[in-house]
Design a protein around this motif. Structure first.
Motif, short mmCIF file in Angstrom:
data_model
loop_
_atom_site.label_atom_id
_atom_site.label_comp_id
_atom_site.label_asym_id
_atom_site.label_seq_id
_atom_site.Cartn_x
_atom_site.Cartn_y
_atom_site.Cartn_z
N TYR A 28 0.83 -1.20 0.00
CA TYR A 28 0.00 0.00 0.00
C TYR A 28 0.87 1.26 0.00
O TYR A 28 1.48 1.60 1.02
CB TYR A 28 -0.94 -0.01 1.21
CG TYR A 28 -1.92 1.15 1.18
CD1 TYR A 28 -3.03 1.11 0.33
CD2 TYR A 28 -1.73 2.27 1.96
CE1 TYR A 28 -3.91 2.18 0.26
CE2 TYR A 28 -2.60 3.34 1.91
CZ TYR A 28 -3.69 3.29 1.05
OH TYR A 28 -4.56 4.34 1.00
N ASP A 30 -0.34 4.37 -1.17
CA ASP A 30 -1.23 5.49 -1.49
C ASP A 30 -1.61 6.23 -0.20
O ASP A 30 -2.75 6.62 0.01
CB ASP A 30 -2.48 4.97 -2.22
CG ASP A 30 -3.26 6.11 -2.86
OD1 ASP A 30 -2.70 7.21 -3.03
OD2 ASP A 30 -4.44 5.90 -3.18
N ALA A 33 -3.24 9.71 -0.06
CA ALA A 33 -4.70 9.76 -0.29
C ALA A 33 -5.44 9.44 0.99
O ALA A 33 -6.34 10.16 1.41
CB ALA A 33 -5.09 8.79 -1.40
N GLY A 350 -0.05 2.75 -13.29
CA GLY A 350 -0.83 2.51 -12.07
C GLY A 350 -1.63 1.23 -12.15
O GLY A 350 -1.70 0.44 -11.19
N ASP A 354 -0.96 -2.14 -9.97
CA ASP A 354 -2.07 -2.66 -9.16
C ASP A 354 -2.20 -4.18 -9.32
O ASP A 354 -2.42 -4.89 -8.34
CB ASP A 354 -3.37 -1.97 -9.59
CG ASP A 354 -4.57 -2.49 -8.84
OD1 ASP A 354 -4.49 -2.53 -7.59
OD2 ASP A 354 -5.57 -2.86 -9.48
N VAL A 360 -0.68 2.46 -5.99
CA VAL A 360 -0.16 3.83 -6.10
C VAL A 360 -1.28 4.67 -6.69
O VAL A 360 -2.31 4.15 -7.10
CB VAL A 360 1.08 3.92 -7.03
CG1 VAL A 360 2.26 3.20 -6.45
CG2 VAL A 360 0.75 3.42 -8.44
N ARG A 361 -1.07 5.97 -6.71
CA ARG A 361 -2.09 6.84 -7.29
C ARG A 361 -1.57 7.42 -8.59
O ARG A 361 -0.38 7.68 -8.74
CB ARG A 361 -2.41 7.97 -6.30
CG ARG A 361 -3.40 8.94 -6.85
CD ARG A 361 -4.49 9.29 -5.91
NE ARG A 361 -5.17 8.18 -5.28
CZ ARG A 361 -6.46 8.21 -4.99
NH1 ARG A 361 -7.20 9.23 -5.30
NH2 ARG A 361 -7.02 7.20 -4.36
N HIS A 365 -3.90 14.36 -9.06
CA HIS A 365 -3.84 14.43 -7.60
C HIS A 365 -4.53 15.69 -7.06
O HIS A 365 -4.06 16.32 -6.10
CB HIS A 365 -2.38 14.39 -7.10
CG HIS A 365 -1.56 13.34 -7.76
ND1 HIS A 365 -1.81 11.99 -7.62
CD2 HIS A 365 -0.50 13.43 -8.62
CE1 HIS A 365 -0.95 11.31 -8.33
NE2 HIS A 365 -0.15 12.16 -8.97
#
Ligand code: PMP
Length: 409
Positions: A28, A30, A33, A350, A354, A360-361, A365
């Motif tokens: 993880y 991200d 966020a 991304g 995944d 990730v983002r 943003h």
């Protein structure tokens, strides 16, 4: 600094980190966020609903009084965490966004008139742009934007030059959610105050990564969200100096924020309740307080140095990948690593990461104007928390290399 054995122990506090996605161990990255929640925060929510749930500030009955005590104790935990002078300076909101909207609306109503100016920076999140734009449109204010250099650092001299006799407030982020830049907020506050200008700090990306002392900073307002600092969603904090909060009109009307109401006239409650219309999220506030206690017990300075080391490791590792460009190379950076890889669209990067279990983002943003300044459409962003490890950074780097190979094949 936190040792690897300590990190392993701390990781065990976060149930979600054992999850698999697509049959792969979740990595993880991200955290800018939202952060994951430790067991103590999750348990606090259950404990609140199973033991002390009752509406606060209203009842004479036992549970209501106990819930009120817990709620006000939560406020004191927040006060101590950011070293505010008084619990009256801590307003619970729904998040950083609502905190900024509150100040934009109430401050501009009270202190701004046509032709006045609000100064922001080129690296602001939409949450610290749009609320000011809305007031600017309504009242005929001017929104000015302090520029950044090619490394993604604010140019302080130019920021100061943008201050005019009409400047009323500077609203600036402490740490950029896109570039990771740590802004010199103490210097900005000192400059602003020399010109009799107030300062709002968007601390949505900073309180979880570095010690923030509102009295040492002397900031006038500061906003952050619980969910980015290991607390629950739906709660946030607005810090405001008591003298300013007293001078501002209420943001919303309703229960809690009143002293007395008749059909003709309402008198408002004292601080901080004047800004807390309606039933507050006392369960969320209690869980946020638990998150802050948890962080304090680990030590925010220890967290900061570990995350700093992890960011350096990740920067080095990713920089060595051919065709990868890091977006945001400020001398002072924290916990955010944005990048682009030649020939691979951020969205593809991304999506493929995944599939390897790596979250990730990608995209703008919530900083579209910054993307325009940088001349790009978006980035891939890995953002770190103290529960992330060097092994996870290695997995990210290996994943990127694999994807690059796929695209080059
Ligand atoms: N400011 C910054 C710098 C942020 O990164 C964010 C969240 N991405 C916000 C404000 C808004 O926070 P929230 O959505 O929790 O209100």
């Amino acid at each position: 600094m936190l040792k690897q054995t300590e990190i392993d122990k701390l990781r065990a506090d976060f149930p979600i980190l054992t999850r698999e996605v697509y049959g792969k161990q979740l990595v993880y990255l991200d955290n800018a966020a939202t952060t994951q929640k430790p067991r103590c925060v999750i348990d606090k929510i259950t404990e609140m609903y199973t033991t002390v749930n009752a509406n606060v500030h209203r009842g004479v009955h036992f549970l209501s009084q106990e819930a009120t005590e817990v709620h006000e104790a939560s406020r004191k935990v927040v006060q101590q965490f950011i070293h505010a002078a008084s619990p009256n300076e801590i307003v619970f909101t729904r998040g950083a966004t609502e905190s900024i909207n509150l100040v934009a609306s109430s401050f501009c109503n009270a202190f701004c008139s046509e032709g006045d100016e609000i100064l922001i920076s080129a690296m602001e999140h939409h949450s610290n742009i749009v609320p000011w734009q809305m007031q600017a449109e309504r009242l005929g204010l001017k929104l000015r934007v302090a520029p950044i250099n090619e490394r993604g650092e604010l140019i302080l001299e130019q920021l100061e030059q943008l201050i005019t006799p009409r400047t009323k407030l500077i609203a600036v982020t402490h740490i950029s959610n896109v570039l990771g830049t740590v802004n010199p907020i103490k210097a900005i506050i000192d400059i602003a105050h020399r010109h009799d200008v107030l300062v709002l700090i968007d601390a949505a990306q900073s309180v979880q990564h570095t010690k923030v002392d509102v009295q040492a900073l002397d900031c006038d307002f500061l906003a952050f969200s619980s969910h980015k600092i290991y607390g629950p969603t739906g709660v946030g904090v607005l810090y405001g100096k008591e003298k300013w909060l007293n001078a501002l009109p209420p943001y919303q009307g309703g229960g809690e924020m009143i002293a007395s109401v008749s059909f003709e006239k309402t008198t408002y409650n004292t601080l901080p309740y004047k800004f807390e219309a309606g039933t507050p999220d006392y369960v969320g506030a209690a869980a946020l307080a638990e998150a802050l206690r948890y962080l304090t017990a680990i030590g925010i300075d220890k967290i900061a140095s570990y995350e700093q080391e992890l960011l350096s490791y990740a920067t080095e590792k990713l920089s060595s990948i051919a065709g990868l460009r890091i977006i945001g190379t400020a001398a002072e950076k924290r916990s955010v690593l944005s990048f682009l890889v030649e020939g691979v669209h951020p969205y593809d990067m991304g999506t493929l990461l995944d599939r390897m279990g790596i979250a990730v983002r990608t995209g703008h943003h919530c900083a579209e104007p910054l993307m325009r300044v940088l001349g790009i459409d978006g980035t891939v962003r890995a953002s770190f928390a103290f529960y992330n490890t060097r092994e996870e950074v290695d997995l990210l780097a290996e994943g990127i290399v694999r994807i690059v190979k796929m695209f080059r094949a």
